[in-house]
Every structure is written in structure tokens, then in C-alpha cells.
Design a protein around this motif. Structure first.
Motif, PDB file in Angstrom:
ATOM      1  N   SER A   1       5.682   0.071  -4.531  1.00 15.79           N
ATOM      2  CA  SER A   1       4.797  -0.535  -3.520  1.00 15.79           C
ATOM      3  C   SER A   1       5.052   0.180  -2.276  1.00 15.79           C
ATOM      4  O   SER A   1       4.439   0.418  -1.090  1.00 15.79           O
ATOM      5  N   VAL A   2       6.439   0.793  -2.226  1.00 18.32           N
ATOM      6  CA  VAL A   2       6.669   1.628  -0.961  1.00 18.32           C
ATOM      7  C   VAL A   2       5.634   2.967  -1.092  1.00 18.32           C
ATOM      8  O   VAL A   2       5.318   3.151   0.085  1.00 18.32           O
ATOM      9  N   ALA A   3       5.722   3.556  -2.043  1.00 23.06           N
ATOM     10  CA  ALA A   3       4.784   5.033  -1.973  1.00 23.06           C
ATOM     11  C   ALA A   3       3.333   4.162  -1.817  1.00 23.06           C
ATOM     12  O   ALA A   3       2.576   4.873  -1.125  1.00 23.06           O
ATOM     13  N   MET A   4       3.174   3.278  -2.400  1.00 26.56           N
ATOM     14  CA  MET A   4       1.629   2.800  -2.254  1.00 26.56           C
ATOM     15  C   MET A   4       1.248   2.325  -0.751  1.00 26.56           C
ATOM     16  O   MET A   4       0.271   2.805  -0.089  1.00 26.56           O
ATOM     17  N   SER A   5       2.415   1.757  -0.235  1.00 29.65           N
ATOM     18  CA  SER A   5       2.029   1.371   1.279  1.00 29.65           C
ATOM     19  C   SER A   5       2.005   2.569   2.279  1.00 29.65           C
ATOM     20  O   SER A   5       1.172   2.580   3.078  1.00 29.65           O
ATOM     21  N   VAL A   6       2.753   3.489   2.094  1.00 27.51           N
ATOM     22  CA  VAL A   6       2.801   4.264   2.865  1.00 27.51           C
ATOM     23  C   VAL A   6       1.486   5.492   2.654  1.00 27.51           C
ATOM     24  O   VAL A   6       1.023   5.888   3.510  1.00 27.51           O
ATOM     25  N   ALA A   7       1.197   5.674   1.415  1.00 22.03           N
ATOM     26  CA  ALA A   7      -0.249   6.255   1.054  1.00 22.03           C
ATOM     27  C   ALA A   7      -1.397   5.663   1.714  1.00 22.03           C
ATOM     28  O   ALA A   7      -2.072   6.352   2.300  1.00 22.03           O
ATOM     29  N   LEU A   8      -1.310   4.464   1.885  1.00 27.87           N
ATOM     30  CA  LEU A   8      -2.590   3.515   2.367  1.00 27.87           C
ATOM     31  C   LEU A   8      -2.500   3.516   3.742  1.00 27.87           C
ATOM     32  O   LEU A   8      -3.652   3.964   4.443  1.00 27.87           O
ATOM     33  N   ALA A   9      -1.157   3.418   4.319  1.00 29.54           N
ATOM     34  CA  ALA A   9      -1.107   3.482   5.830  1.00 29.54           C
ATOM     35  C   ALA A   9      -1.613   4.777   6.317  1.00 29.54           C
ATOM     36  O   ALA A   9      -2.116   5.167   7.455  1.00 29.54           O
ATOM     37  N   THR A  10      -1.088   5.844   5.569  1.00 32.05           N
ATOM     38  CA  THR A  10      -1.209   7.280   6.184  1.00 32.05           C
ATOM     39  C   THR A  10      -2.798   7.901   6.001  1.00 32.05           C
ATOM     40  O   THR A  10      -3.228   8.356   6.919  1.00 32.05           O
ATOM     41  N   GLY A  11      -3.439   7.118   4.951  1.00 27.14           N
ATOM     42  CA  GLY A  11      -4.726   7.326   4.884  1.00 27.14           C
ATOM     43  C   GLY A  11      -5.529   6.706   6.061  1.00 27.14           C
ATOM     44  O   GLY A  11      -6.554   7.350   6.637  1.00 27.14           O
ATOM     45  N   LEU A  12      -5.370   5.645   6.344  1.00 22.87           N
ATOM     46  CA  LEU A  12      -6.057   4.793   7.520  1.00 22.87           C
ATOM     47  C   LEU A  12      -5.579   5.324   8.700  1.00 22.87           C
ATOM     48  O   LEU A  12      -6.519   5.707   9.434  1.00 22.87           O
ATOM     49  N   TYR A  13      -4.492   5.961   8.807  1.00 25.75           N
ATOM     50  CA  TYR A  13      -3.841   6.513  10.077  1.00 25.75           C
ATOM     51  C   TYR A  13      -4.593   7.956  10.378  1.00 25.75           C
ATOM     52  O   TYR A  13      -5.187   8.099  11.507  1.00 25.75           O
ATOM     53  N   ALA A  14      -5.094   8.639   9.301  1.00 25.24           N
ATOM     54  CA  ALA A  14      -5.783   9.970   9.589  1.00 25.24           C
ATOM     55  C   ALA A  14      -6.929  10.027  10.251  1.00 25.24           C
ATOM     56  O   ALA A  14      -7.170  10.564  11.288  1.00 25.24           O
ATOM     57  N   THR A  15      -7.917   8.972   9.564  1.00 25.83           N
ATOM     58  CA  THR A  15      -9.289   9.004  10.465  1.00 25.83           C
ATOM     59  C   THR A  15      -9.260   7.990  11.633  1.00 25.83           C
ATOM     60  O   THR A  15     -10.344   8.506  12.698  1.00 25.83           O
ATOM     61  N   HIS A  16      -8.308   7.353  11.756  1.00 27.78           N
ATOM     62  CA  HIS A  16      -8.102   6.492  12.987  1.00 27.78           C
ATOM     63  C   HIS A  16      -7.920   7.367  14.334  1.00 27.78           C
ATOM     64  O   HIS A  16      -8.383   6.910  15.357  1.00 27.78           O
TER      65      HIS A  16
END
Length: 452
Positions: A137-152
Motif C-alpha cells: 500500500s506504500v507503493a500504491m499510495s505514492v503512485a496515486l499521490a504523484t499522479g494526482l500531484y502531476a496534473t495539479h
């Protein structure tokens, strides 16, 4: 030289007031505008006029666009459209690439929805996928957070990039900003994904980590709370139709007039204006509202969107006021000539934005303040063309994600929902945003070599 020292002192005041004393960025930027005007020796009679004109000027161009984009985001969030978007991506990609799947979900959802809200909405889905696919879930959390952050930080109609584009005179070129932003943010998201995959075998070590096994059931409960979810078309239309219209309008308005100058041009030019395109998106979002009292619910969502947009509008307007005062001094041309001699070009707005982001935590404040600061000097450092200003927005966006740590609300959203300890979150999430920011500015630099 004296004016430059004054500007440095005023920027230090902005950082200290927002980071140390937690003063609201709106008041901080407004006070900074007054301080810079008074200390620089500008005529006292012009101080209020410059500030008012700067405040109203930027909001006149971009204020309504920010409001409409925020309202659409609220409706997508409240209607369950974000869940539909996520499930659509899962259907297309399947279960083979779990971290890539959640990264793409975050990348898409954060275009209309704030990254903090997007993470909260998608957290249980992310954990459900992690449990089902037996992925950390650490890898999944960072993947989700960085995907969100990119377009933000890169792609309009997110308010930060829109405000930066407005400060740099690109309010009629948002289609170009979107196109370049999608490209740069894709590289930033991939960089975040690569970093996230380093933690595929690491479990969260924060308080309550054992509770994550229950999240699969939570997602199903949350999904049911929305009732019947919107269809794929209805979920995507309110954001992607306006983006397509804005881009078509930009193509139609190219100097070569590729679509001619007749009725087709007039229609696409009208529909492609950001305000008109987002108004169409707002009307499309009405289809997402369920129940008998659609008009009443729609009004409630508009009210919620206005509440969310108000702080952003005020910060954007105050940033415009600060920028107007900078333009009224000679510091812009002085800095431009000095920096031009140093040859750092596109790296200058990145460094300023990264310093502001790291010091006070808000990506939006970093985007608004840096764009207001560098606008007067772009011509002197070779970035005065339309593409030069677009790439400057991208450089500022790359800085505005470098780095997310303890003074950033998004850092705590990711940390608390993913049950990572603070040291683990620094290694995983904060370092991921550093990798993203450095990747982003590297891509922007390559684009300057190709396009300028």
C-alpha cells in the motif's frame, strides 16, 4: 540594486509570514504589495491605484474561469463521477499493472478535482486494489499521490496553473498551456511512478497500519453511498469537452488560420474561449445530479464551489496586485538583465518557485507569487514569446511541486490516509515530489532547446 534588496526583503517577509506566523497568503501578498510600493519610492498617490488595478486586472481575465472550474470539480466529487473515472481506467488497464493504474487514475481525476480531495475520495479504492492485488500500500499510495500531484501543478483548469497563466498574459492561450502541461505532467507522473515502485515490498509503519486490511470493504460501502454511479461519458464530459473545445479554439486561432477565417473559425473561436468552454462543461455536469430536486442540489453545489474558489480568487488577485507593483518598479528589467548574463534562463522561475513551495507549503501560492514576480523580466531573459511564457508556467509548476513535506496539507493527507510514519513518508512521498520536480524542469529545459 537598492530596489533588488527591497524585493528580496519583501519575499523574505512573504515566506516568514506564511510559513512561520501562518498568516493567510491573501493578506500576506497584499501587505507585500504595499510594502514593496512604499519602500521602492513609488508615488504614494499611485500605490492604491497600482494594487487595485493589478488585483482587478488578473481576476478580470481569469477569475470566472477559476470559479467555473472549481464548481465543476465539486460536482464531479459529490456525484461519484471520480469513482466512475477510476473504474473506467481499471477496466481498460486490468489488474496487471496496479501502481500504473492508480497513477493514471490520479492523473485524470486531479485535472478537475483538487489533489487533496482526490486522494481522500480515491484512498479506499487504492487500498482495495492493493489488498486484492497483493501490492504494497506504500507503493500504491505514492503512485496515486504523484499522479494526482502531476496534473495539479501543470494542467488547467486547476486554479494554480490558470492563475500563473493569467499573470503571464496567457489567458487567451490556455489551450497551448493545457497541451504542453499534459506532456510535462505525463513525464512527472512517470517519474513519480518509478519512485513509487521502489517501495513495492515495503509495508506502512505508521499508527493504525493494520487497519488497512479493512479498506476493501470500506470502498464498497463508499461506492454504494453514491447510489447509481454516472455513466462513463457523463463522468468525463464536464471536464474533457471544455478541454477539447479550448484546444480546438487555440488551433483555429493559430496565425496561419489552419481552419480558415469563416464560420468554422468563428464558432470554434467562440466555443474555445475558456469561459465559454467551461460554462458548457458546467451545463454538462448537471447530468450528473440525481434525484427530483436537481435545481436545488445544483445550487448547493454552486455554493460549495464558490466557497472553495473564494480563497483561490483572493490569493490570485493579491498575487496580481503584487505583480503590478513589481512592474511599476525597475526591478524587473534589472533582474532580467542580471539573470540573462548568468545564463540560467528557464531555471530561474523554477528555483524561485521551489524555494517558495518548500518554505511555505502551498503549491498555489508558489505558482501565483512566482508568476507575478517573473512576469516583468521574461523579455530580458529570452522568454518573452508566447511559447517562452508557456514554458515559464511549466517551470514554475515544476518548482511548485518541489517539495511536499510537513508544511504542506497534501503531505499530511497522504501520510494519514496511507498510515505511513513521518520518516517513511519523507522517504517515499517527499522524495517522490523532489524526483517529480527535477524531472519536470528537465523536460521543460529540453523543450526550450527544441521550441525556442
Amino acid at each position: 540594486m537598492g530596489t533588488l534588496l527591497i524585493l528580496v526583503a519583501v519575499i523574505a517577509f512573504i515566506v516568514l509570514a506564511t510559513a512561520r506566523f501562518k498568516l493567510h497568503p491573501f493578506l500576506t501578498l497584499l501587505l507585500a504589495a504595499f510594502l514593496l510600493s512604499l519602500l521602492s519610492g513609488l508615488p504614494l498617490a499611485d500605490t492604491a491605484k497600482n494594487i487595485s488595478n493589478g488585483f482587478g486586472g488578473i481576476l478580470g481575465y481569469i477569475g470566472l474561469v477559476i470559479v467555473l472550474g472549481t464548481i465543476i470539480g465539486v460536482i464531479l466529487e459529490k456525484s461519484g463521477a471520480a469513482i466512475t473515472m477510476a473504474e473506467t481506467v481499471i477496466r481498460i488497464l486490468g489488474p496487471r499493472f496496479p501502481t500504473l493504474t492508480v497513477s493514471i487514475i490520479g492523473y485524470i481525476v486531479s485535472i478537475p478535482v483538487f489533489c487533496d480531495s482526490g486522494y481522500v475520495i480515491l484512498n479506499s479504492l487504492k487500498q482495495s486494489l492493493a489488498n486484492r492485488m497483493r501490492v504494497s500500500s506504500v507503493a500504491m499510495s505514492v503512485a496515486l499521490a504523484t499522479g494526482l500531484y502531476a496534473t495539479h501543478t501543470f494542467v488547467p483548469p486547476t486554479p494554480g496553473p490558470i492563475a500563473a497563466a493569467g499573470n503571464l498574459g496567457l489567458e487567451s492561450s490556455l489551450g497551448l498551456v493545457i497541451g504542453v502541461g499534459v506532456l510535462v505532467s505525463a513525464f512527472a507522473a512517470m517519474a513519480g511512478l518509478v519512485w513509487a515502485n521502489r517501495f513495492k515490498n515495503e509495508l506502512p509503519d505508521g499508527e493504525g497500519a493494520e487497519e488497512l486490511l479493512e479498506k476493501a470493504e470500506e470502498f464498497e460501502e463508499m461506492k454504494q453511498s453514491y447510489g447509481a454511479l454516472p455513466s462513463t461519458f457523463n463522468a468525463f464530459a464536464p471536464i474533457f469537452v471544455p478541454i477539447i473545445l479550448i484546444c480546438l479554439g487555440s488551433v483555429a486561432s493559430f496565425p496561419t488560420l489552419p481552419l480558415g477565417d469563416g464560420h468554422t473559425y468563428e464558432i470554434l473561436n467562440f466555443l474555445g474561449q475558456p469561459l465559454n468552454a467551461l460554462l458548457i462543461g458546467l451545463f454538462l455536469s448537471v447530468r450528473l445530479i440525481k434525484g427530483k430536486n436537481k435545481l436545488e442540489v445544483f445550487s448547493e453545489h454552486i455554493a460549495a464551489g464558490l466557497v472553495s474558489a473564494a480563497p483561490i480568487l483572493l490569493i490570485t488577485g493579491a498575487g496580481g496586485a503584487f505583480g503590478a507593483v513589481i512592474k511599476a518598479t525597475d526591478v524587473g528589467s534589472y533582474l532580467g538583465m542580471t539573470l540573462s548574463g548568468l545564463g540560467i534562463g528557464i531555471f530561474m522561475p523554477f528555483i524561485v518557485s521551489a524555494a517558495l513551495k518548500s518554505a511555505q507549503g502551498s503549491s498555489t501560492v508558489a505558482l501565483v507569487t512566482t508568476s507575478a514576480l517573473v512576469a516583468p523580466m521574461l523579455g530580458d531573459i529570452g522568454l518573452g514569446s508566447e511559447m517562452g511564457r508557456v514554458l515559464t508556467v511549466m517551470a514554475i509548476g515544476a518548482g511548485a511541486m518541489t517539495v511536499s513535506h510537513a508544511n504542506d496539507s497534501f503531505f499530511w493527507v497522504v501520510t494519514q490516509f496511507s498510515k505511513m510514519s513521518v520518516p517513511q513518508a519523507y522517504r517515499a512521498q517527499t522524495m517522490a515530489t523532489l524526483v517529480q520536480g527535477v524531472t519536470g524542469i528537465a523536460v521543460v529545459y529540453v523543450l526550450t532547446l527544441i521550441l525556442l
